[in-house]
Design a protein around this motif. Structure first.
Motif, mmCIF file in Angstrom:
data_model
loop_
_atom_site.group_PDB
_atom_site.id
_atom_site.type_symbol
_atom_site.label_atom_id
_atom_site.label_comp_id
_atom_site.label_asym_id
_atom_site.label_seq_id
_atom_site.Cartn_x
_atom_site.Cartn_y
_atom_site.Cartn_z
ATOM 1 N N ARG A 28 0.842 -1.200 0.000
ATOM 2 C CA ARG A 28 0.000 0.000 0.000
ATOM 3 C C ARG A 28 0.882 1.256 0.000
ATOM 4 O O ARG A 28 2.048 1.206 0.381
ATOM 5 C CB ARG A 28 -0.918 0.005 1.212
ATOM 6 N N VAL A 29 0.303 2.356 -0.403
ATOM 7 C CA VAL A 29 1.021 3.637 -0.400
ATOM 8 C C VAL A 29 1.553 3.925 0.997
ATOM 9 O O VAL A 29 2.688 4.374 1.166
ATOM 10 C CB VAL A 29 0.108 4.774 -0.906
ATOM 11 N N GLU A 30 0.761 3.652 2.024
ATOM 12 C CA GLU A 30 1.211 3.915 3.391
ATOM 13 C C GLU A 30 2.456 3.094 3.734
ATOM 14 O O GLU A 30 3.314 3.552 4.490
ATOM 15 C CB GLU A 30 0.087 3.652 4.392
ATOM 16 N N ASP A 31 2.575 1.893 3.191
ATOM 17 C CA ASP A 31 3.778 1.079 3.415
ATOM 18 C C ASP A 31 4.998 1.729 2.762
ATOM 19 O O ASP A 31 6.089 1.738 3.331
ATOM 20 C CB ASP A 31 3.589 -0.334 2.848
ATOM 21 N N ALA A 32 4.799 2.265 1.561
ATOM 22 C CA ALA A 32 5.893 2.942 0.854
ATOM 23 C C ALA A 32 6.317 4.197 1.613
ATOM 24 O O ALA A 32 7.510 4.478 1.732
ATOM 25 C CB ALA A 32 5.472 3.287 -0.569
ATOM 26 N N LYS A 33 5.356 4.944 2.137
ATOM 27 C CA LYS A 33 5.687 6.138 2.911
ATOM 28 C C LYS A 33 6.469 5.772 4.173
ATOM 29 O O LYS A 33 7.439 6.433 4.530
ATOM 30 C CB LYS A 33 4.418 6.905 3.288
ATOM 31 N N PHE A 51 1.657 14.578 -1.243
ATOM 32 C CA PHE A 51 0.657 13.750 -1.904
ATOM 33 C C PHE A 51 1.379 12.580 -2.559
ATOM 34 O O PHE A 51 2.541 12.698 -2.930
ATOM 35 C CB PHE A 51 -0.068 14.545 -3.001
ATOM 36 N N ALA A 52 0.682 11.487 -2.730
ATOM 37 C CA ALA A 52 1.243 10.350 -3.452
ATOM 38 C C ALA A 52 0.488 10.200 -4.767
ATOM 39 O O ALA A 52 -0.706 10.499 -4.856
ATOM 40 C CB ALA A 52 1.109 9.074 -2.626
ATOM 41 N N GLU A 57 -1.863 9.194 -11.131
ATOM 42 C CA GLU A 57 -3.136 9.540 -10.501
ATOM 43 C C GLU A 57 -2.922 9.644 -9.001
ATOM 44 O O GLU A 57 -2.245 8.791 -8.411
ATOM 45 C CB GLU A 57 -4.200 8.484 -10.800
ATOM 46 N N PHE A 58 -3.504 10.694 -8.389
ATOM 47 C CA PHE A 58 -3.382 10.830 -6.950
ATOM 48 C C PHE A 58 -3.892 9.569 -6.278
ATOM 49 O O PHE A 58 -4.877 8.972 -6.715
ATOM 50 C CB PHE A 58 -4.148 12.048 -6.441
ATOM 51 N N ALA A 59 -3.200 9.152 -5.211
ATOM 52 C CA ALA A 59 -3.534 7.903 -4.536
ATOM 53 C C ALA A 59 -3.587 8.117 -3.026
ATOM 54 O O ALA A 59 -2.703 8.773 -2.454
ATOM 55 C CB ALA A 59 -2.496 6.832 -4.878
ATOM 56 N N GLU A 60 -4.612 7.581 -2.401
ATOM 57 C CA GLU A 60 -4.745 7.622 -0.947
ATOM 58 C C GLU A 60 -3.770 6.625 -0.329
ATOM 59 O O GLU A 60 -3.252 5.731 -1.010
ATOM 60 C CB GLU A 60 -6.185 7.267 -0.547
ATOM 61 N N ASP A 61 -3.556 6.735 0.971
ATOM 62 C CA ASP A 61 -2.626 5.851 1.661
ATOM 63 C C ASP A 61 -2.992 4.375 1.540
ATOM 64 O O ASP A 61 -2.122 3.516 1.573
ATOM 65 C CB ASP A 61 -2.521 6.222 3.137
ATOM 66 N N ALA A 72 5.091 8.350 -7.163
ATOM 67 C CA ALA A 72 5.705 9.655 -6.944
ATOM 68 C C ALA A 72 5.178 10.252 -5.649
ATOM 69 O O ALA A 72 4.018 10.058 -5.297
ATOM 70 C CB ALA A 72 5.396 10.595 -8.107
ATOM 71 N N PHE A 73 6.052 10.965 -4.946
ATOM 72 C CA PHE A 73 5.663 11.744 -3.775
ATOM 73 C C PHE A 73 5.819 13.210 -4.151
ATOM 74 O O PHE A 73 6.898 13.643 -4.562
ATOM 75 C CB PHE A 73 6.522 11.409 -2.565
ATOM 76 N N LEU A 74 4.731 13.953 -4.023
ATOM 77 C CA LEU A 74 4.677 15.333 -4.501
ATOM 78 C C LEU A 74 4.394 16.284 -3.348
ATOM 79 O O LEU A 74 3.296 16.245 -2.768
ATOM 80 C CB LEU A 74 3.562 15.471 -5.537
#
Length: 80
Positions: A28-33, A51-52, A57-61, A72-74
């Motif tokens: 998940r995005v939260e794991d990458a963060k 933002f991820a 496309e913007f993605a939630e955690d 990408a992290f923006l």
């Protein structure tokens, strides 16, 4: 291995426009963060406001990242 594109102040904090993280996919995005913050503690505070995006496309955690996805992290930007 996950490649993450980073921009603006976040790229300055890590010293590169992209980073590679050891992360088992799918994740998940939260794991990458979380993995990013552990690998680059100096950038962790800036990451909190970023933002991820997954595949442009913007993605939630909770969004999933699959093998081959572009991540990408923006940081937020302001203009005038």
């Amino acid at each position: 291995m996950l490649r993450i594109l980073v921009f603006a102040g976040l790229a300055e904090a890590v010293g590169a426009p992209q980073v590679r993280l050891e992360l088992a996919l799918p994740a998940r995005v939260e794991d990458a963060k979380r993995a990013f913050a552990l690998a680059y503690p100096a950038a962790a505070e800036r990451l909190a406001s970023c933002f991820a995006a997954v595949n442009h496309e913007f993605a939630e955690d909770g969004a999933w990242i699959q093998e081959g996805d572009e991540v990408a992290f923006l940081p937020p930007v302001s203009g005038g």
